[in-house]
Motif scaffolding. Structure first.
Motif, PDB file in Angstrom:
ATOM      1  N   SER A   1       0.820  -1.212   0.000  1.00 14.20           N
ATOM      2  CA  SER A   1       0.000   0.000   0.000  1.00 14.20           C
ATOM      3  C   SER A   1       0.858   1.267   0.000  1.00 14.20           C
ATOM      4  O   SER A   1       0.334   2.371  -0.089  1.00 14.20           O
ATOM      5  CB  SER A   1      -0.923   0.008   1.228  1.00 14.20           C
ATOM      6  OG  SER A   1      -0.150   0.021   2.411  1.00 14.20           O
ATOM      7  N   GLY A   2       2.171   1.093   0.145  1.00 14.19           N
ATOM      8  CA  GLY A   2       3.063   2.250   0.152  1.00 14.19           C
ATOM      9  C   GLY A   2       3.384   2.759   1.545  1.00 14.19           C
ATOM     10  O   GLY A   2       4.162   3.708   1.690  1.00 14.19           O
ATOM     11  N   LYS A   3       2.821   2.129   2.570  1.00 14.89           N
ATOM     12  CA  LYS A   3       3.069   2.566   3.945  1.00 14.89           C
ATOM     13  C   LYS A   3       4.398   2.006   4.442  1.00 14.89           C
ATOM     14  O   LYS A   3       4.750   0.863   4.162  1.00 14.89           O
ATOM     15  CB  LYS A   3       1.939   2.089   4.857  1.00 14.89           C
ATOM     16  CG  LYS A   3       2.018   2.635   6.266  1.00 14.89           C
ATOM     17  CD  LYS A   3       0.814   2.200   7.088  1.00 14.89           C
ATOM     18  CE  LYS A   3       0.898   2.746   8.501  1.00 14.89           C
ATOM     19  NZ  LYS A   3      -0.274   2.322   9.324  1.00 14.89           N
ATOM     20  N   LEU A   4       5.136   2.824   5.189  1.00 14.16           N
ATOM     21  CA  LEU A   4       6.433   2.407   5.723  1.00 14.16           C
ATOM     22  C   LEU A   4       6.278   1.765   7.101  1.00 14.16           C
ATOM     23  O   LEU A   4       5.511   2.258   7.934  1.00 14.16           O
ATOM     24  CB  LEU A   4       7.379   3.610   5.809  1.00 14.16           C
ATOM     25  CG  LEU A   4       7.807   4.224   4.471  1.00 14.16           C
ATOM     26  CD1 LEU A   4       8.638   5.474   4.719  1.00 14.16           C
ATOM     27  CD2 LEU A   4       8.599   3.223   3.644  1.00 14.16           C
ATOM     28  N   HIS A   5       7.019   0.690   7.331  1.00 17.90           N
ATOM     29  CA  HIS A   5       6.982  -0.011   8.607  1.00 17.90           C
ATOM     30  C   HIS A   5       8.417  -0.186   9.114  1.00 17.90           C
ATOM     31  O   HIS A   5       9.295  -0.617   8.359  1.00 17.90           O
ATOM     32  CB  HIS A   5       6.313  -1.372   8.459  1.00 17.90           C
ATOM     33  CG  HIS A   5       4.906  -1.308   7.952  1.00 17.90           C
ATOM     34  ND1 HIS A   5       3.829  -1.101   8.781  1.00 17.90           N
ATOM     35  CD2 HIS A   5       4.410  -1.398   6.681  1.00 17.90           C
ATOM     36  CE1 HIS A   5       2.714  -1.080   8.059  1.00 17.90           C
ATOM     37  NE2 HIS A   5       3.038  -1.263   6.783  1.00 17.90           N
ATOM     38  N   PRO A   6       8.663   0.111  10.394  1.00 18.54           N
ATOM     39  CA  PRO A   6      10.026  -0.006  10.944  1.00 18.54           C
ATOM     40  C   PRO A   6      10.320  -1.409  11.456  1.00 18.54           C
ATOM     41  O   PRO A   6       9.505  -2.003  12.159  1.00 18.54           O
ATOM     42  CB  PRO A   6      10.008   1.006  12.096  1.00 18.54           C
ATOM     43  CG  PRO A   6       8.578   1.005  12.566  1.00 18.54           C
ATOM     44  CD  PRO A   6       7.723   0.740  11.352  1.00 18.54           C
ATOM     45  N   TYR A   7      11.502  -1.919  11.109  1.00 16.78           N
ATOM     46  CA  TYR A   7      11.899  -3.250  11.545  1.00 16.78           C
ATOM     47  C   TYR A   7      13.376  -3.272  11.936  1.00 16.78           C
ATOM     48  O   TYR A   7      14.201  -2.541  11.371  1.00 16.78           O
ATOM     49  CB  TYR A   7      11.700  -4.273  10.422  1.00 16.78           C
ATOM     50  CG  TYR A   7      10.257  -4.558  10.081  1.00 16.78           C
ATOM     51  CD1 TYR A   7       9.500  -5.438  10.857  1.00 16.78           C
ATOM     52  CD2 TYR A   7       9.659  -3.968   8.975  1.00 16.78           C
ATOM     53  CE1 TYR A   7       8.176  -5.709  10.539  1.00 16.78           C
ATOM     54  CE2 TYR A   7       8.335  -4.236   8.647  1.00 16.78           C
ATOM     55  CZ  TYR A   7       7.591  -5.103   9.438  1.00 16.78           C
ATOM     56  OH  TYR A   7       6.281  -5.356   9.123  1.00 16.78           O
ATOM     57  N   TYR A   8      13.689  -4.139  12.909  1.00 14.28           N
ATOM     58  CA  TYR A   8      15.065  -4.525  13.173  1.00 14.28           C
ATOM     59  C   TYR A   8      15.276  -5.869  12.499  1.00 14.28           C
ATOM     60  O   TYR A   8      14.334  -6.674  12.393  1.00 14.28           O
ATOM     61  CB  TYR A   8      15.327  -4.657  14.679  1.00 14.28           C
ATOM     62  CG  TYR A   8      15.419  -3.337  15.403  1.00 14.28           C
ATOM     63  CD1 TYR A   8      16.640  -2.681  15.528  1.00 14.28           C
ATOM     64  CD2 TYR A   8      14.286  -2.754  15.969  1.00 14.28           C
ATOM     65  CE1 TYR A   8      16.724  -1.465  16.208  1.00 14.28           C
ATOM     66  CE2 TYR A   8      14.370  -1.540  16.643  1.00 14.28           C
ATOM     67  CZ  TYR A   8      15.595  -0.902  16.756  1.00 14.28           C
ATOM     68  OH  TYR A   8      15.680   0.298  17.412  1.00 14.28           O
TER      69      TYR A   8
END
Length: 286
Positions: A84-91
Motif C-alpha cells: 500500500s506504500g506505507k512504511l513499517h520499521p523493523y530490526y
C-alpha cells in the motif's frame, strides 16, 4: 582537502616555511585543540587508522546495541514499504549464514521489551541512601585521581621544558650541519610533546562540578533512567545505553530480550534489593 587538514593555523599555530617558522603559537583563538590536530596528522601520515563511522539512526535508537540471539551479531534496522506504500520499521539480522538473516523483527516488539527492562532498573526508595553514599565515594575518588594526574602532567611538562633549554644551549654552540639538523629535529619533537602536555594540563585543571551538581545529575539518571529515555533526545538515549548496560542486549524472536548485563551501580542496587530487608519493629510491638 589534505592541504586544509594540514594547516596548523586552525590549532592556533603559525607556520611559514619560507621564513623558517613552524608551529609557533599565534595570537588568535584556535578552532581545534592541538591534540586533535596532532591526531589528524598521524592519520594522514598513516600512523593511525581513522575509526569507522558509527551507523546511528534516530529512528532506531537500539540499532547496533541489540544483538541477534542466533549469531550474537548487532542487529541492523530499516524501514520497509508495504504494497500500500506505507512504511513499517523493523530490526533485522544481516549476518551471512545466520538462521535469522533477513527475518524482520517489529520495532515495537524490540523497543517495547527494552523499555520494560529499563523500567525494571529503577531502585526502590529505601536504597536511595545507599546510592548517595556510592556516588559521594566515586566523586571523591575521581577528584583525587584528577588531581594526581594533573601533578604528573605538570612534572612531565617541567621536565620537557628543562630538556628544551639544555638542547637550545647545545644548538647555539653547535657548528656541524649534521649536529644542528639533529638538534633541530629533537627540539621539534620536544616542543610537540610540550604542547600536548600543556593542553592536557589545562584540561585537567579546569574547575570541576561540585558534588551537589554531579550528584543531582547522577541520581536523576540512577533513580529513573526510563524518564531520561522517554525524553526521546537521541544523545540522551545513547548515554543511557552506555551508562546503564555493560554489554549489548540479546533479542530472541520467540522469548524477547535475554537477561541484561547492567553496569556496576545498578548491579549493586539490584543486589541490595534482592535481600530481604526489614526495619526493626518499634518498641512495644510484637
Amino acid at each position: 582537502m589534505t592541504e586544509l587538514l594540514q594547516r596548523s593555523l586552525y590549532a592556533g599555530l603559525i607556520t611559514i616555511p619560507k621564513w623558517g617558522i613552524e608551529n609557533q603559537p599565534g595570537k588568535h583563538e584556535p578552532l581545534i585543540s592541538y591534540q586533535t590536530f596532532s591526531k589528524v596528522q598521524d592519520v594522514l601520515d598513516g600512523k593511525q587508522t581513522a575509526p569507522a563511522r558509527k551507523d546511528l539512526n534516530k529512528d532506531f535508537p537500539l540499532r547496533g546495541f541489540v544483538n541477534c540471539s542466533c549469531c550474537d551479531r548487532p542487529l541492523t534496522a530499516a524501514w520497509s514499504k508495504s504494497r500500500s506504500g506505507k512504511l513499517h520499521p523493523y530490526y533485522l539480522c544481516h549476518t551471512k549464514g545466520c538462521e535469522m538473516k533477513g527475518k524482520s523483527l517489529r520495532r515495537a516488539d524490540v523497543e517495547g521489551a527494552f523499555e520494560e527492562v529499563l523500567r525494571g532498573l529503577e531502585p526502590r526508595e529505601p536504597f536511595q541512601g545507599v546510592a548517595t553514599a556510592m556516588f559521594r565515594d566515586a566523586w571523591t575518588m575521581q577528584k583525587e585521581r584528577l588531581e594526581e594526574a594533573a601533578k604528573t602532567i605538570k612534572a612531565s611538562v617541567t621536565a620537557i621544558s628543562t630538556k628544551i633549554d639544555k638542547l637550545m644551549d647545545r644548538l647555539v654552540d653547535a657548528d656541524s650541519p649534521e649536529m644542528i639538523a639533529a638538534y633541530e629535529a629533537r627540539l621539534k619533537r620536544l616542543q610537540h610533546e610540550k604542547r600536548l602536555g600543556e593542553e592536557r594540563l589545562a584540561g585537567s585543571t579546569q574547575s570541576t562540578h561540585t558534588f551537589k551538581e554531579s550528584f543531582e545529575h547522577a541520581m536523576q539518571f540512577l533513580l529513573n533512567p526510563w524518564k531520561i529515555w522517554a525524553s526521546e533526545r537521541f544523545d540522551l538515549r545513547q548515554a543511557v545505553l552506555r551508562l546503564a548496560f555493560a554489554a549489548p542486549l540479546i533479542y530472541d524472536r520467540e522469548t524477547g530480550l535475554r537477561t541484561a548485563k547492567t553496569t556496576l551501580p545498578f548491579k549493586y542496587l539490584a543486589g541490595f534489593g534482592a535481600h530481604k530487608c526489614a526495619l526493626v519493629d518499634r518498641r512495644g510491638t510484637t
